[in-house]
Design an enzyme around this catalytic site. Structure first.
Site, PDB file in Angstrom:
ATOM      1  N   CYS A   1     -10.420 -28.695  10.186  1.00  0.00           N
ATOM      2  CA  CYS A   1      -9.410 -27.566   9.704  1.00  0.00           C
ATOM      3  C   CYS A   1      -8.297 -28.328   9.241  1.00  0.00           C
ATOM      4  O   CYS A   1      -7.691 -29.360   9.569  1.00  0.00           O
ATOM      5  CB  CYS A   1      -9.409 -26.705  10.655  1.00  0.00           C
ATOM      6  SG  CYS A   1      -7.833 -25.294   9.831  1.00  0.00           S
TER       7      CYS A   1
ATOM      8  N   HIS B   1      -3.490 -20.369  12.076  1.00  0.00           N
ATOM      9  CA  HIS B   1      -4.867 -21.041  11.927  1.00  0.00           C
ATOM     10  C   HIS B   1      -5.753 -20.066  11.198  1.00  0.00           C
ATOM     11  O   HIS B   1      -6.291 -20.296  10.140  1.00  0.00           O
ATOM     12  CB  HIS B   1      -5.697 -21.587  13.195  1.00  0.00           C
ATOM     13  CG  HIS B   1      -6.943 -21.863  13.167  1.00  0.00           C
ATOM     14  ND1 HIS B   1      -7.471 -23.005  12.682  1.00  0.00           N
ATOM     15  CD2 HIS B   1      -7.910 -21.100  13.301  1.00  0.00           C
ATOM     16  CE1 HIS B   1      -8.923 -22.950  12.703  1.00  0.00           C
ATOM     17  NE2 HIS B   1      -9.043 -21.363  13.018  1.00  0.00           N
TER      18      HIS B   1
ATOM     19  N   CYS C   1      -5.191 -26.749   8.506  1.00  0.00           N
ATOM     20  CA  CYS C   1      -4.017 -26.227   9.028  1.00  0.00           C
ATOM     21  C   CYS C   1      -3.130 -26.878   9.627  1.00  0.00           C
ATOM     22  O   CYS C   1      -3.407 -28.111  10.503  1.00  0.00           O
ATOM     23  CB  CYS C   1      -4.314 -24.744   9.870  1.00  0.00           C
ATOM     24  SG  CYS C   1      -4.462 -25.114  11.477  1.00  0.00           S
TER      25      CYS C   1
ATOM     26  N   CYS D   1      -4.209 -27.787  13.292  1.00  0.00           N
ATOM     27  CA  CYS D   1      -5.523 -28.759  13.454  1.00  0.00           C
ATOM     28  C   CYS D   1      -5.403 -29.770  12.917  1.00  0.00           C
ATOM     29  O   CYS D   1      -6.003 -30.970  13.309  1.00  0.00           O
ATOM     30  CB  CYS D   1      -6.773 -27.837  12.934  1.00  0.00           C
ATOM     31  SG  CYS D   1      -6.918 -26.158  13.958  1.00  0.00           S
TER      32      CYS D   1
ATOM     33  N   ASP E   1       0.786  -1.177  -0.024  1.00  0.00           N
ATOM     34  CA  ASP E   1       0.014  -0.120   0.007  1.00  0.00           C
ATOM     35  C   ASP E   1       0.818   1.099   0.062  1.00  0.00           C
ATOM     36  O   ASP E   1       1.916   1.130   0.388  1.00  0.00           O
ATOM     37  CB  ASP E   1      -0.988  -0.001   1.263  1.00  0.00           C
ATOM     38  CG  ASP E   1      -2.121   1.133   0.765  1.00  0.00           C
ATOM     39  OD1 ASP E   1      -2.321   1.586  -0.055  1.00  0.00           O
ATOM     40  OD2 ASP E   1      -3.195   0.810   1.989  1.00  0.00           O
TER      41      ASP E   1
ATOM     42  N   ASP F   1      -7.528  -7.508   1.660  1.00  0.00           N
ATOM     43  CA  ASP F   1      -6.619  -7.492   2.682  1.00  0.00           C
ATOM     44  C   ASP F   1      -7.093  -7.043   3.891  1.00  0.00           C
ATOM     45  O   ASP F   1      -8.180  -6.246   3.735  1.00  0.00           O
ATOM     46  CB  ASP F   1      -5.397  -6.730   2.198  1.00  0.00           C
ATOM     47  CG  ASP F   1      -5.678  -5.375   2.684  1.00  0.00           C
ATOM     48  OD1 ASP F   1      -6.446  -4.606   1.621  1.00  0.00           O
ATOM     49  OD2 ASP F   1      -5.166  -4.703   3.477  1.00  0.00           O
TER      50      ASP F   1
END
Ligand code: GUN
Length: 413
Positions: A315, A376, A317, A320, A102, A277
């Site tokens: 999940c 996560h 990830c 998890c 940005d 974002d």
């Protein structure tokens, strides 16, 4: 899915691969100088050239291939000389994938109460020594050229308030168009870095349309919609995004800036947006909040003290996933997700069996759980976008949206 239509500019290719038949949602492949990314996409924010607490390898493992850095922060420290000496932000942080920066103006206006905007640029007092500084469109682009980010943003005149006077809003919108022209003229690397414009105009449809027309005419490789992360009503947010996407060319990426709540992502995609974002998923992780399919859970809550389940059942990830459970064949695994190779070989799942009880205990005392929860939450956001993309490609996005809202808000009807 095969390509419906494509468009290339010097440092970017946009391949449209699917359109939803009932909403404006689309799926596409965006090829940038540091590799391809699949849209729609959520981009996590690495303000200081890292996602707080994560190594580049850990960020990569979430599937992230495009993250944000901030020109404002990197320009102040380490500063342009260091960025030039090391050869840019990719080298500085050991990140071989894509970076978007940005332009800095929004950060100054939102972080520093003393920022003062004139036609020249944004005047502010250095947070380090209080000395007066001026960020011009030319200086912002010069810094972003030294950073070497794959997507760079124009300096824009952003108003953070939701109800400013119309005359000031119009001035900001027209000034943002003039500043885009200055940014285009200043850009040293148009064949390796993509400069995106930013549409302003507040909550006024006519002003937004006028800004869209002016920006589209300037033919930047991608287009952002700004001025919308300030707590406006959801109905205003949706109306403005829809007003803009209706006017934007189909074969360019569309980025709604500062958006990251899951409900805003799923709706904005339906309105025709591709890129998002927000600091919220990573910031809220540091407060002990886990984003899940069934809503946001505060793992600091006492009920989790003896909950030995994963942060989120099913999940995928690294925290998890349980190698021997059904989660290893979750729907997300049908998409291309990077796999982790372990030194031991084995099933390469990399699972580390984090429990809610551990996060509950550790976040009160240490930082390891905050980092794991960051992993996560980033995974959750990226996986949400992978699911959205799969639903668009299979032309079942309305049904996906319906189920998503029922799951997230707990409507079991
Ligand atoms: N981040 C969130 N909204 C905006 C915006 O309108 N402009 C810029 N430059 N950054 C943003």
């Amino acid at each position: 899915a095969s390509t419906i239509a494509s468009q290339s500019s010097a440092a970017l290719t946009f391949d449209l691969i699917a359109r939803c038949s009932t909403t404006r949602a689309r799926a596409s492949n965006l090829t940038l100088p540091h590799g391809p990314v699949q849209l729609p996409i959520f981009m996590p924010v690495a303000t200081q050239a890292s996602l707080k607490g994560l190594t580049p390898e850990q960020l990569e493992e979430t599937g992230c291939r495009l993250c944000l850095n901030n020109t404002y922060h990197l320009g102040l420290k380490p500063g342009q000389d260091v960025l030039d000496a090391v050869g840019g932000a990719h080298k500085l942080q050991g990140w071989d994938h894509n970076i978007l920066t940005d332009s800095g103006g929004f950060q100054m206006v939102s972080l520093l109460k003393l920022a003062n905007i004139t036609e020249d640029g944004v005047r502010f007092l250095s947070p380090h020594d209080g000395s007066p500084m001026l960020l011009t469109p030319e200086h912002s682009i010069d810094l972003q050229n030294s950073i070497g980010s794959d997507i760079i943003m124009q300096l824009d005149d952003v108003l953070v308030t939701t109800s400013p006077d119309a005359a000031r809003m119009r001035e900001a919108m027209l000034r943002s168009v003039r500043w885009l022209d200055r940014c285009v003229a200043a850009h040293r690397n148009p064949t390796t870095q993509n400069l995106f414009c930013i549409i302003q105009g507040g909550l006024d449809d006519e002003m937004r349309r006028e800004c869209c027309a002016a920006m589209v005419q300037r033919d930047t490789p991608g287009i952002a919609i700004g001025g919308l992360s300030g707590g406006e009503a959801k109905s205003d947010f949706c109306r403005v995004v829809a007003t803009c996407t209706e006017m934007l060319p189909e074969l360019k990426p569309r980025y709604v800036m500062g958006i990251g709540y899951p409900e805003d992502l799923v709706v904005s995609v339906a309105l025709g947006a591709d890129m998002f974002d927000c600091v919220w998923p990573t910031r809220t992780a540091r407060f002990g909040n886990a984003i899940t399919r069934h809503g946001v859970l505060n793992l600091k809550n006492a009920v989790y003290a003896d909950d030995f389940g994963p942060i989120e059942d099913g999940c995928g990830c690294i925290c998890c996933r349980r190698p021997d459970s059904a989660s290893s064949t979750s729907p997300s695994q049908t998409q291309s997700i990077p796999t982790t190779t372990t030194a031991e070989g084995g099933d390469s799942s990399g699972a580390i069996n984090v429990t809610r009880a551990f996060v509950h205990h550790n976040t009160a005392k240490e930082t390891a759980a905050a980092h794991l929860l960051t992993i996560h939450n980033v995974w959750h956001q990226l996986n949400l976008m992978r699911e959205i993309r799969a639903a668009i490609i299979e032309d079942r996005y309305p049904a996906y949206l319906h189920q998503w809202f029922a799951d997230f808000y707990g409507d079991k009807s």
